[in-house]
Design a protein around this motif. Structure first.
Motif, PDB file in Angstrom:
ATOM      1  N   LYS A   1       0.790  -1.229   0.000  1.00 52.58           N
ATOM      2  CA  LYS A   1       0.000   0.000   0.000  1.00 52.58           C
ATOM      3  C   LYS A   1       0.829   1.288   0.000  1.00 52.58           C
ATOM      4  CE  LYS A   1      -3.890  -2.096  -0.134  1.00 52.58           C
ATOM      5  NZ  LYS A   1      -4.600  -2.163  -1.404  1.00 52.58           N
ATOM      6  N   ASN A   2       2.108   1.201   0.343  1.00 52.24           N
ATOM      7  CA  ASN A   2       2.952   2.399   0.351  1.00 52.24           C
ATOM      8  C   ASN A   2       3.780   2.532  -0.940  1.00 52.24           C
ATOM      9  OD1 ASN A   2       4.594   0.225   0.943  1.00 52.24           O
ATOM     10  ND2 ASN A   2       5.972   1.415   2.244  1.00 52.24           N
ATOM     11  N   VAL A   3       3.446   1.734  -1.976  1.00 55.41           N
ATOM     12  CA  VAL A   3       4.162   1.807  -3.254  1.00 55.41           C
ATOM     13  C   VAL A   3       3.182   2.227  -4.343  1.00 55.41           C
ATOM     14  CG1 VAL A   3       5.470   0.515  -4.994  1.00 55.41           C
ATOM     15  CG2 VAL A   3       5.802   0.020  -2.558  1.00 55.41           C
ATOM     16  N   PHE A   4       3.566   3.271  -5.075  1.00 54.69           N
ATOM     17  CA  PHE A   4       2.754   3.776  -6.179  1.00 54.69           C
ATOM     18  C   PHE A   4       3.585   3.711  -7.461  1.00 54.69           C
ATOM     19  CE2 PHE A   4       0.710   5.335  -2.479  1.00 54.69           C
ATOM     20  CZ  PHE A   4      -0.619   5.535  -2.811  1.00 54.69           C
ATOM     21  N   VAL A   5       3.004   3.209  -8.511  1.00 54.28           N
ATOM     22  CA  VAL A   5       3.676   3.087  -9.813  1.00 54.28           C
ATOM     23  C   VAL A   5       3.005   4.080 -10.758  1.00 54.28           C
ATOM     24  CG1 VAL A   5       4.217   1.534 -11.724  1.00 54.28           C
ATOM     25  CG2 VAL A   5       4.143   0.641  -9.385  1.00 54.28           C
ATOM     26  N   THR A   6       3.705   5.169 -11.056  1.00 58.80           N
ATOM     27  CA  THR A   6       3.059   6.234 -11.839  1.00 58.80           C
ATOM     28  C   THR A   6       3.752   6.482 -13.176  1.00 58.80           C
ATOM     29  OG1 THR A   6       4.330   7.972 -10.736  1.00 58.80           O
ATOM     30  CG2 THR A   6       2.197   7.381  -9.771  1.00 58.80           C
ATOM     31  N   ASP A   7       4.066   5.408 -13.851  1.00 59.25           N
ATOM     32  CA  ASP A   7       4.575   5.554 -15.218  1.00 59.25           C
ATOM     33  C   ASP A   7       3.651   4.776 -16.149  1.00 59.25           C
ATOM     34  OD1 ASP A   7       5.183   2.907 -14.725  1.00 59.25           O
ATOM     35  OD2 ASP A   7       7.329   3.104 -15.047  1.00 59.25           O
ATOM     36  N   GLY A   8       4.080   4.499 -17.351  1.00 61.86           N
ATOM     37  CA  GLY A   8       3.248   3.805 -18.320  1.00 61.86           C
ATOM     38  C   GLY A   8       3.046   2.333 -18.041  1.00 61.86           C
ATOM     39  N   ALA A   9       3.647   1.829 -16.978  1.00 57.12           N
ATOM     40  CA  ALA A   9       3.509   0.407 -16.661  1.00 57.12           C
ATOM     41  C   ALA A   9       2.064   0.009 -16.391  1.00 57.12           C
ATOM     42  CB  ALA A   9       4.381   0.052 -15.457  1.00 57.12           C
ATOM     43  N   CYS A  10       1.250   0.944 -15.926  1.00 52.24           N
ATOM     44  CA  CYS A  10      -0.124   0.607 -15.549  1.00 52.24           C
ATOM     45  C   CYS A  10      -1.071   0.483 -16.738  1.00 52.24           C
ATOM     46  CB  CYS A  10      -0.673   1.635 -14.572  1.00 52.24           C
ATOM     47  SG  CYS A  10      -0.959   3.243 -15.333  1.00 52.24           S
ATOM     48  N   PHE A  11      -0.656   0.911 -17.911  1.00 48.86           N
ATOM     49  CA  PHE A  11      -1.545   0.861 -19.071  1.00 48.86           C
ATOM     50  C   PHE A  11      -1.773  -0.582 -19.500  1.00 48.86           C
ATOM     51  CE2 PHE A  11       0.327   5.140 -20.690  1.00 48.86           C
ATOM     52  CZ  PHE A  11      -0.205   5.781 -19.602  1.00 48.86           C
ATOM     53  N   VAL A  12      -3.016  -0.953 -19.721  1.00 48.52           N
ATOM     54  CA  VAL A  12      -3.282  -2.311 -20.212  1.00 48.52           C
ATOM     55  C   VAL A  12      -3.004  -2.398 -21.701  1.00 48.52           C
ATOM     56  CG1 VAL A  12      -4.906  -2.928 -18.410  1.00 48.52           C
ATOM     57  CG2 VAL A  12      -5.753  -1.822 -20.463  1.00 48.52           C
ATOM     58  N   THR A  13      -3.034  -1.283 -22.379  1.00 46.44           N
ATOM     59  CA  THR A  13      -2.631  -1.183 -23.772  1.00 46.44           C
ATOM     60  C   THR A  13      -2.365   0.285 -24.053  1.00 46.44           C
ATOM     61  OG1 THR A  13      -3.172  -1.764 -26.056  1.00 46.44           O
ATOM     62  CG2 THR A  13      -4.982  -0.955 -24.684  1.00 46.44           C
ATOM     63  N   GLN A  14      -1.814   0.563 -25.201  1.00 45.53           N
ATOM     64  CA  GLN A  14      -1.441   1.937 -25.522  1.00 45.53           C
ATOM     65  C   GLN A  14      -1.524   2.118 -27.024  1.00 45.53           C
ATOM     66  OE1 GLN A  14       2.665   2.646 -24.657  1.00 45.53           O
ATOM     67  NE2 GLN A  14       2.786   4.241 -26.150  1.00 45.53           N
ATOM     68  N   GLY A  15      -1.898   3.286 -27.438  1.00 47.50           N
ATOM     69  CA  GLY A  15      -1.841   3.607 -28.863  1.00 47.50           C
ATOM     70  C   GLY A  15      -0.393   3.734 -29.290  1.00 47.50           C
TER      71      GLY A  15
ATOM     72  N   THR B   1      -0.804  11.465 -20.455  1.00 47.25           N
ATOM     73  CA  THR B   1      -1.595  10.532 -19.651  1.00 47.25           C
ATOM     74  C   THR B   1      -0.815  10.138 -18.400  1.00 47.25           C
ATOM     75  OG1 THR B   1      -2.622   9.711 -21.674  1.00 47.25           O
ATOM     76  CG2 THR B   1      -2.876   8.355 -19.689  1.00 47.25           C
ATOM     77  N   ILE B   2       0.467   9.920 -18.530  1.00 42.82           N
ATOM     78  CA  ILE B   2       1.308   9.585 -17.371  1.00 42.82           C
ATOM     79  C   ILE B   2       1.283  10.733 -16.361  1.00 42.82           C
ATOM     80  CG2 ILE B   2       3.694   9.204 -16.619  1.00 42.82           C
ATOM     81  CD1 ILE B   2       4.074   7.600 -19.256  1.00 42.82           C
ATOM     82  N   MET B   3       1.339  11.961 -16.844  1.00 40.75           N
ATOM     83  CA  MET B   3       1.286  13.112 -15.939  1.00 40.75           C
ATOM     84  C   MET B   3      -0.058  13.156 -15.205  1.00 40.75           C
ATOM     85  SD  MET B   3       3.168  15.903 -18.391  1.00 40.75           S
ATOM     86  CE  MET B   3       2.837  17.301 -17.340  1.00 40.75           C
ATOM     87  N   ALA B   4      -1.141  12.868 -15.913  1.00 37.50           N
ATOM     88  CA  ALA B   4      -2.476  12.895 -15.299  1.00 37.50           C
ATOM     89  C   ALA B   4      -2.624  11.800 -14.244  1.00 37.50           C
ATOM     90  CB  ALA B   4      -3.550  12.747 -16.375  1.00 37.50           C
TER      91      ALA B   4
END
Length: 162
Positions: A120-134, A141-144
């Motif tokens: 719970k104390n780890v946040f992943v805020t790069d493109g790794a979370c995208f299930v797919t990408q154009g 989107t990463i900034m948002a």
């Protein structure tokens, strides 16, 4: 001599063209901790297992054909035909999708706030979370998602949950 011929002879120029396409998510592509390899601090290193699927190869063939048609249509002289070979997997800096976002911890790594389900104390805020990408840059989107994660983190910290 016509102006066009004079310009072509006296002013060097080049024309380049390439295509980009979406790499679809595949179950066979994954990242895990390597139990046999560690970094300088003894932390397990990442092992990345990833390759292109048939969709990406078919897309590369189709793009190669279309690029050839474009080059023929504009009558490029001294043509150097681009390869239909895909670039080395991972070469591009905006590869995404190694830590899927979702509500189900069995099918995803992070929740809607980019918080790791199991830490719970780890946040992943790069493109790794995208299930797919154009096929174009995901930076805005990463900034948002980073802002949304930061706001959630601050709120949870104030509530004493982190």
């Amino acid at each position: 001599m016509h102006l066009r011929q004079q310009v072509a002879r006296e002013i060097p120029y080049q024309f380049g063209i390439y295509a980009q396409g979406e790499c679809l998510p595949r179950y066979d592509n994954y990242v895990k901790l390597d139990p046999h390899k560690t970094d300088a601090w003894g932390i397990p290193a990442l092992h990345i297992s990833a390759s292109y699927g048939e969709n990406e190869h078919a897309m590369a063939r189709a793009m190669h054909t279309r690029l050839g048609e474009i080059l023929d249509a504009v009558k490029v002289e001294e043509l150097q035909v681009p390869s239909e070979k895909l670039s080395l997997f991972g070469k591009n800096i905006h590869e995404c999708g190694t830590a899927r976002m979702g509500d189900d911890p069995k099918k995803s790594v992070v929740n809607r706030f980019n918080q790791v389900h199991d830490a719970k104390n780890v946040f992943v805020t790069d493109g790794a979370c995208f299930v797919t990408q154009g096929c174009y840059e995901p930076t805005l989107t990463i900034m948002a998602i980073s802002l949304r994660a930061a706001e959630h983190l601050a709120a949870e910290y104030k509530r004493g949950n982190l």
